[in-house]
Design an enzyme around this catalytic site. Structure first.
Site, short mmCIF file in Angstrom:
data_model
loop_
_atom_site.label_atom_id
_atom_site.label_comp_id
_atom_site.label_asym_id
_atom_site.label_seq_id
_atom_site.Cartn_x
_atom_site.Cartn_y
_atom_site.Cartn_z
N LYS A 124 -46.40 -6.21 -23.73
CA LYS A 124 -46.40 -5.40 -24.94
C LYS A 124 -45.33 -4.34 -24.78
O LYS A 124 -44.97 -3.97 -23.66
CB LYS A 124 -47.76 -4.71 -25.13
CG LYS A 124 -48.06 -4.34 -26.56
CD LYS A 124 -48.62 -5.52 -27.31
CE LYS A 124 -48.74 -5.26 -28.79
NZ LYS A 124 -49.48 -6.34 -29.45
N ASP A 164 -45.59 -5.81 -34.23
CA ASP A 164 -46.94 -5.24 -34.17
C ASP A 164 -46.92 -4.13 -35.22
O ASP A 164 -46.07 -4.15 -36.12
CB ASP A 164 -47.25 -4.73 -32.75
CG ASP A 164 -48.73 -4.43 -32.52
OD1 ASP A 164 -49.50 -5.36 -32.29
OD2 ASP A 164 -49.14 -3.24 -32.61
O1 2IT Z 1 -51.19 -8.26 -30.96
C1 2IT Z 1 -50.57 -9.33 -31.11
O2 2IT Z 1 -51.02 -10.40 -30.70
C2 2IT Z 1 -49.27 -9.26 -31.78
N1 2IT Z 1 -48.87 -8.18 -32.19
C3 2IT Z 1 -48.44 -10.49 -31.94
C4 2IT Z 1 -47.67 -10.77 -30.69
C5 2IT Z 1 -46.69 -11.92 -30.80
O3 2IT Z 1 -45.99 -12.13 -29.80
O4 2IT Z 1 -46.60 -12.57 -31.84
#
Ligand code: 2IT
Length: 444
Positions: A124, A164
């Site tokens: 993240k 996100d």
């Molecule tokens: O919390 C999540 O799973 C997302 N924000 C999507 C992450 C992604 O790599 O598509």
């Protein structure tokens, strides 16, 4: 495993990182029994290794605002675990972003991605930059400045970021443009891209659609379905929009959305042009929902309140972490809510989750319910790697299949004397896959 000792050590090393500690505590409590049946996990310090990110990058982001003044923000990427595939997870741009929040999100992402059946590790990232009130030009300059530093640490088989909160299609476009400029490669290293340049059809809808496919499975398991159900949704971003669209398509009536300013109750149902209007509200950049009632006078705006006080059949938190607390949970239980599914990551506080489980509510956690988003990102990676693009039917079918599989994994691992504890089920299923992968690769 001595759960209390692991948690106490973690707390001593990361004092005040409330969200991270909360996310770890939930997983550890769920997997404790299974862990203790596998002495080889303990011997290999699987838990101690799992709670420690592989690495964290923090960097300075300097950009120029519309007045010509320089602004300084912090940028981050937490590469948490790549035991089962390249690091994968979104970028969050929000004033509240700090390491505790990104570590909680990165940690959750490990297990969520494991549940999708696709080979993706957990990561993240993001920044404390707040898009609220910023001009489109300021957002573009910020995205470009952010990527000037991040690009060295990502790649199609290394780490693939996505969106996100605060990062949607527009931001991914600017981030990808700068990434491509710096690397001179078009490898699809970000997901959530536009359809014209490697994006997957249905990615914008996927988190909300996948969540509703999952909820439908939950209901079917108790001989119910979505038809005619009333639904409370919080938030009014991309995820809330996808959830409202699919819930409506399935014959349910969505009666609420919310923002930081309060919530909208629309007894006639938020469908059709009202769902489209959510996107307009979002793109205004003011981060408020109150203007909805000027446009649709049949609705009511409740300032500084949450939608969980409305009596509905289904409650779907779609905004942010810890948005649904113990008092909200008590109200939902008293009101006889049939199903509560976290669509936001860790949308419920620890107390709220405990109340739902103690009362044997039909309740499922974000890492299972919202995994359709990252799963479709995984499908975007596959299409990029093959240099092809699938049609909507192909992607939707795969998404359906993945959400069904996640539900089955929850059922397999979440049995408690006839009650399905989806929290436990999701945590154990995700954990076992990652733990076995780590075991097979040795102590690295
Ligand atoms: O919390 C999540 O799973 C997302 N924000 C999507 C992450 C992604 O790599 O598509």
């Amino acid at each position: 495993m001595n759960t209390q000792r692991v948690l106490a050590d973690l707390e001593a090393r990361h004092p005040g990182e409330m969200e991270f500690l909360q996310a770890v505590r939930e997983v550890l409590m769920s997997v404790e029994d299974v862990y203790n049946q596998h002495p080889e996990f303990e011997k290999n310090k699987i838990i101690e290794r799992m709670v420690e990110p592989d690495r964290i990058f923090t960097f300075r982001v300097v950009w120029e605002d519309d007045r010509g003044d320089l602004q300084v923000n912090r940028g981050y990427r937490v590469q948490f675990n790549n035991a089962i595939g390249p690091y994968k997870g979104g970028l969050r741009f929000h004033a509240s972003v700090n390491l505790s929040i990104l570590k909680f999100l990165g940690f959750e992402q490990i297990f969520k991605n494991a549940l999708t059946t696709l080979p993706m590790g957990g990561a993240k990232g993001g920044s404390d930059f707040s898009p609220r009130g910023k001009s489109p030009a300021e957002i573009r300059r910020f995205c470009h400045a952010f990527m000037l530093e991040l690009w060295r640490n990502i790649g199609p088989d290394m780490d693939v970021p996505a969106g996100d909160i605060g990062v949607g299609g527009r931001e991914i476009g600017y981030l990808y443009g700068m990434y491509k400029k710096l690397t001179r490669e078009h490898t699809g290293t970000l997901t959530g891209k536009g359809l014209e340049y490697g994006g997957s059809i249905l990615r914008p809808e996927a988190t909300g659609f996948g969540a509703l496919y999952f909820v439908n499975q939950m209901l079917q398991d108790r001989d119910m379905d979505m038809a005619g159900k009333t639904v409370a949704i919080s938030g009014f971003g991309n995820v809330a929009w996808g959830a409202a669209t699919k819930a409506t398509q399935m014959g349910a009536k969505v009666v609420t959305i919310s923002g930081p300013d309060g919530y909208i109750y629309d007894p006639e149902g938020i469908s059709g042009e009202k769902i489209d209007y959510m996107l307009e509200l979002r793109s205004s950049g003011d981060d408020i929902v109150a203007p909805y009632v000027d446009k649709f006078p049949g609705a009511v705006f409740y300032a500084n309140k949450k939608p969980w006080e409305q009596k509905v059949d289904i409650a779907l938190p779609c905004a942010t972490q810890n948005e649904l607390g113990a008092d909200d949970a008590r109200m939902l239980i008293e009101n006889g809510t049939k199903c509560i599914a976290e669509v936001s990551n860790m949308g419920c506080t620890e107390e709220a989750t405990t109340l739902f489980l103690q009362n044997k509510m039909l309740f499922a956690p974000g890492k299972a319910v919202n995994a359709g988003g990252v799963a479709t990102s995984g499908l975007e990676m596959s299409q990029n790697a093959m240099h092809i693009s699938w049609g909507a039917d192909e992607v939707d079918q795969r998404l359906h299949h993945i959400m069904r599989s996640i539900h089955e994994q929850c059922i397999t691992y979440g049995q408690e004397d006839g009650y399905i504890n989806y929290v436990k089920g999701a945590n154990i299923a995700g954990f076992m896959k990652v733990a076995h992968a780590m075991m097979n690769q040795g102590p690295i």
